[in-house]
Scaffold this active site. Structure first.
Site, PDB file in Angstrom:
ATOM      1  N   HIS A 193      38.488  37.286  48.244  1.00 14.95           N
ATOM      2  CA  HIS A 193      39.269  36.219  48.879  1.00 14.95           C
ATOM      3  C   HIS A 193      38.497  35.744  50.098  1.00 14.95           C
ATOM      4  O   HIS A 193      38.443  36.449  51.110  1.00 14.95           O
ATOM      5  CB  HIS A 193      40.649  36.741  49.288  1.00 14.95           C
ATOM      6  CG  HIS A 193      41.446  37.246  48.122  1.00 14.95           C
ATOM      7  ND1 HIS A 193      42.274  36.429  47.388  1.00 14.95           N
ATOM      8  CD2 HIS A 193      41.501  38.467  47.534  1.00 14.95           C
ATOM      9  CE1 HIS A 193      42.826  37.132  46.404  1.00 14.95           C
ATOM     10  NE2 HIS A 193      42.366  38.375  46.464  1.00 14.95           N
ATOM     11  N   HIS A 234      41.593  44.554  39.902  1.00 15.75           N
ATOM     12  CA  HIS A 234      41.930  45.633  40.832  1.00 15.75           C
ATOM     13  C   HIS A 234      42.873  46.672  40.228  1.00 15.75           C
ATOM     14  O   HIS A 234      43.993  46.850  40.696  1.00 15.75           O
ATOM     15  CB  HIS A 234      42.481  45.098  42.160  1.00 15.75           C
ATOM     16  CG  HIS A 234      43.552  44.031  42.074  1.00 15.75           C
ATOM     17  ND1 HIS A 234      44.614  44.098  41.206  1.00 15.75           N
ATOM     18  CD2 HIS A 234      43.713  42.891  42.776  1.00 15.75           C
ATOM     19  CE1 HIS A 234      45.371  43.034  41.388  1.00 15.75           C
ATOM     20  NE2 HIS A 234      44.852  42.288  42.330  1.00 15.75           N
ATOM     21  N   LYS A 290      43.116  32.258  37.173  1.00 14.26           N
ATOM     22  CA  LYS A 290      43.779  33.468  37.649  1.00 14.26           C
ATOM     23  C   LYS A 290      45.269  33.406  37.388  1.00 14.26           C
ATOM     24  O   LYS A 290      45.937  32.445  37.761  1.00 14.26           O
ATOM     25  CB  LYS A 290      43.525  33.619  39.159  1.00 14.26           C
ATOM     26  CG  LYS A 290      44.134  34.850  39.794  1.00 14.26           C
ATOM     27  CD  LYS A 290      43.390  36.124  39.409  1.00 14.26           C
ATOM     28  CE  LYS A 290      44.087  37.370  39.933  1.00 14.26           C
ATOM     29  NZ  LYS A 290      43.758  37.642  41.337  1.00 14.26           N
ATOM     30  N   HIS A 318      46.348  39.362  37.856  1.00 11.68           N
ATOM     31  CA  HIS A 318      46.974  40.316  38.786  1.00 11.68           C
ATOM     32  C   HIS A 318      48.044  41.021  37.973  1.00 11.68           C
ATOM     33  O   HIS A 318      49.098  40.448  37.684  1.00 11.68           O
ATOM     34  CB  HIS A 318      47.574  39.607  40.009  1.00 11.68           C
ATOM     35  CG  HIS A 318      48.219  40.564  40.964  1.00 11.68           C
ATOM     36  ND1 HIS A 318      47.662  40.903  42.174  1.00 11.68           N
ATOM     37  CD2 HIS A 318      49.351  41.298  40.847  1.00 11.68           C
ATOM     38  CE1 HIS A 318      48.436  41.803  42.776  1.00 11.68           C
ATOM     39  NE2 HIS A 318      49.466  42.054  41.983  1.00 11.68           N
ATOM     40  N   ASP A 350      38.169  42.839  45.927  1.00  6.32           N
ATOM     41  CA  ASP A 350      39.476  42.356  46.366  1.00  6.32           C
ATOM     42  C   ASP A 350      39.552  42.336  47.891  1.00  6.32           C
ATOM     43  O   ASP A 350      40.614  42.573  48.486  1.00  6.32           O
ATOM     44  CB  ASP A 350      40.628  43.179  45.781  1.00  6.32           C
ATOM     45  CG  ASP A 350      41.982  42.490  45.985  1.00  6.32           C
ATOM     46  OD1 ASP A 350      42.000  41.268  46.207  1.00  6.32           O
ATOM     47  OD2 ASP A 350      43.010  43.187  45.941  1.00  6.32           O
ATOM     48  N   HIS A 382      35.598  39.788  42.496  1.00  6.89           N
ATOM     49  CA  HIS A 382      36.961  39.497  42.978  1.00  6.89           C
ATOM     50  C   HIS A 382      36.952  39.512  44.508  1.00  6.89           C
ATOM     51  O   HIS A 382      36.932  40.575  45.127  1.00  6.89           O
ATOM     52  CB  HIS A 382      37.948  40.559  42.457  1.00  6.89           C
ATOM     53  CG  HIS A 382      39.381  40.306  42.832  1.00  6.89           C
ATOM     54  ND1 HIS A 382      40.427  40.573  41.971  1.00  6.89           N
ATOM     55  CD2 HIS A 382      39.953  39.837  43.967  1.00  6.89           C
ATOM     56  CE1 HIS A 382      41.570  40.272  42.559  1.00  6.89           C
ATOM     57  NE2 HIS A 382      41.320  39.824  43.775  1.00  6.89           N
TER      58      HIS A 382
HETATM   59  N1  NCD Z   1      45.245  42.384  47.165  1.00  6.82           N
HETATM   60  C1  NCD Z   1      46.070  42.042  48.130  1.00  6.82           C
HETATM   61  O1  NCD Z   1      46.791  42.901  48.635  1.00  6.82           O
HETATM   62  N2  NCD Z   1      46.136  40.767  48.586  1.00  6.82           N
HETATM   63  C2  NCD Z   1      45.424  39.629  48.095  1.00  6.82           C
HETATM   64  C3  NCD Z   1      46.031  39.081  46.847  1.00  6.82           C
HETATM   65  C4  NCD Z   1      45.748  39.893  45.599  1.00  6.82           C
HETATM   66  O2  NCD Z   1      44.602  40.058  45.193  1.00  6.82           O
HETATM   67  O3  NCD Z   1      46.697  40.378  44.976  1.00  6.82           O
HETATM   68  C5  NCD Z   1      45.410  38.556  49.170  1.00  6.82           C
HETATM   69  O4  NCD Z   1      45.118  37.390  48.842  1.00  6.82           O
HETATM   70  O5  NCD Z   1      45.679  38.873  50.341  1.00  6.82           O
HETATM   71 ZN    ZN Z   2      42.768  39.781  45.156  1.00  6.33          ZN
HETATM   72 ZN    ZN Z   3      45.878  40.598  43.075  1.00  7.54          ZN
END
Ligand code: NCD
Ligand code: ZN
Ligand code: ZN
Length: 376
Positions: free
Chosen positions: A48, A206, A131, A168, A279, A46
């Site tokens: 970003h 998460h 997702k 999520h 995450d 996971h």
């Molecule tokens: N985890 C977070 O607080 N933010 C994530 C989005 C997510 O995974 O929920 C993001 O894309 O910034």
């Molecule tokens: Zn995330």
């Molecule tokens: Zn998330």
């Protein structure tokens, strides 16, 4: 997993002091304090990576630590077609440092009108998962799902093709307390969803609560969960210690200490239902250090170091390899990596910031000391 010298020559040799505070059942291996830790190269289930100029920062950070990573689809606009996912994959590959073998694993973003045909195309293009963001639950989730019934034909197609559903897990009902939204999601959304699609593989992403850890542990084999390093290391006090700390603000938000402990117990239990997902979620520092701060912690630059710290604090370094390198591939039905990484016990200071396009991003623990260091 192999531990290095000096303490491992005799398995019963203990470094003075380290026996204190051991959890019951900790093995002799975990009791000793190794100076190096060699594991099968882990994957991040996971992350970003964002897009555009940010890839020049995020991709090298993630590629230095992991062989593969699930690239989350909450871009602006979100990835909703196989063609978009493939184009994004190419942009990620182009940002790899020379010689890096890193492989992104692609996902699509579930909306109320993601056609079942697109699932077919995504599957053919090698997309591994879709997702689910409840609309408004988190960063870039405005296009998310408002009514799960609208996605049933799509979920059926995913179940048929073996695509995973990544979730999520928070309700967006404004009447539900922010700290309860994960537990309520399980009862209101996840439980019925799993009943309707018993053969669909689902990852509750998460997780942050004892409720989630327990639910996943007791569920059938088609449900698993990722756990972040920050949810293993911190409770919600971190957000409020010494003034408001936006770099510790993420969603789902950090919870009470009892929940953190339950997550540590789950991650270090050896259960294959729990695996690593950072995450890691970079935001420009000026959008974190302001009113209306964005949610997300940037952990990619020191992900394994942070996990090692959490596992060591629990006396469970011997469980790190399963969590980081074995359980994820098993659940996704992918091969285990063949190369290794080594962490060395060595204090070092994490940089204060990194460039992020025109802006900067401050990692979690910026400017602070870490106890483990990944060897290049
Ligand atoms: N985890 C977070 O607080 N933010 C994530 C989005 C997510 O995974 O929920 C993001 O894309 O910034
Ligand atoms: Zn995330
Ligand atoms: Zn998330």
């Amino acid at each position: 997993m192999q531990y290095g010298a000096p303490y491992m020559n005799g398995a019963l040799q203990l470094q003075s002091g380290v026996t204190a505070g051991l959890r019951p059942g900790a093995t002799m291996r975990a009791m000793s304090a190794p100076d190096t830790l060699t594991l099968i190269r882990p994957d991040d289930w996971h992350t970003h990576l964002r897009d555009g100029a940010a890839l020049a920062t995020t991709v090298p950070h993630t590629a230095a630590q992991f062989a593969r990573a699930i690239a989350m689809p909450n871009l602006k606009p979100p990835l909703t077609t196989a063609a978009q996912a493939e184009a994004y994959r190419q942009r990620i590959l182009a940002a790899r440092p020379p010689g890096a073998a890193f492989e992104p694993l692609m996902t699509l973003y579930l909306t109320g009108n993601l056609p079942p045909d697109e699932i077919e195309r995504a599957w053919a293009a090698g997309v591994v998962a879709v997702k689910l963001y409840p609309a408004g639950a988190t960063t870039n989730s405005d296009a998310g799902v408002t009514d799960l019934r609208k996605t049933h034909r799509t979920l059926e197609a995913m179940q048929r093709h073996g695509l995973l559903l990544l979730v999520h897990g928070e309700v967006t009902d404004p009447d539900i307390d922010v700290f309860d939204r994960e537990a309520v999601f399980i009862e209101r959304v996840l439980e019925p969803l799993r009943r309707d699609f018993p053969a669909l593989k689902v990852v509750l992403e998460h997780i942050t609560t004892r409720d989630a850890a327990q639910y996943v542990a007791e569920a059938g084999p088609n449900l698993a969960a990722t756990i972040t390093a920050h949810h293993l290391l911190y409770n919600r006090n971190a957000i409020f210690s010494g003034g408001l700390q936006p770099h510790y603000y993420c969603l789902p938000v950090l919870k009470r200490e009892e929940h953190r402990r339950a997550l540590v117990a789950a991650a270090t239990s050896g259960s294959a239902k729990f695996f690593l997902g950072t995450d890691s979620a970079p935001h420009p520092a000026h959008l974190k250090e302001c009113a209306g701060a964005c949610a997300g912690c940037y952990t990619a630059p020191a992900a394994l170091e942070l996990y090692a710290e959490a596992f060591e604090a629990a006396g469970a370094l011997d469980k790190l390899e399963g969590f980081a390198s074995l359980h994820g591939p098993a659940f996704y039905g992918l091969p285990v990596n063949t190369t290794r990484v080594t962490l060395r016990r060595q204090d070092w200071t994490l940089p204060d910031s990194y460039p992020l396009g025109e802006a900067i991003v401050k990692p979690l623990r910026a400017g602070q000391t870490l106890r483990w260091r990944l060897q290049a």
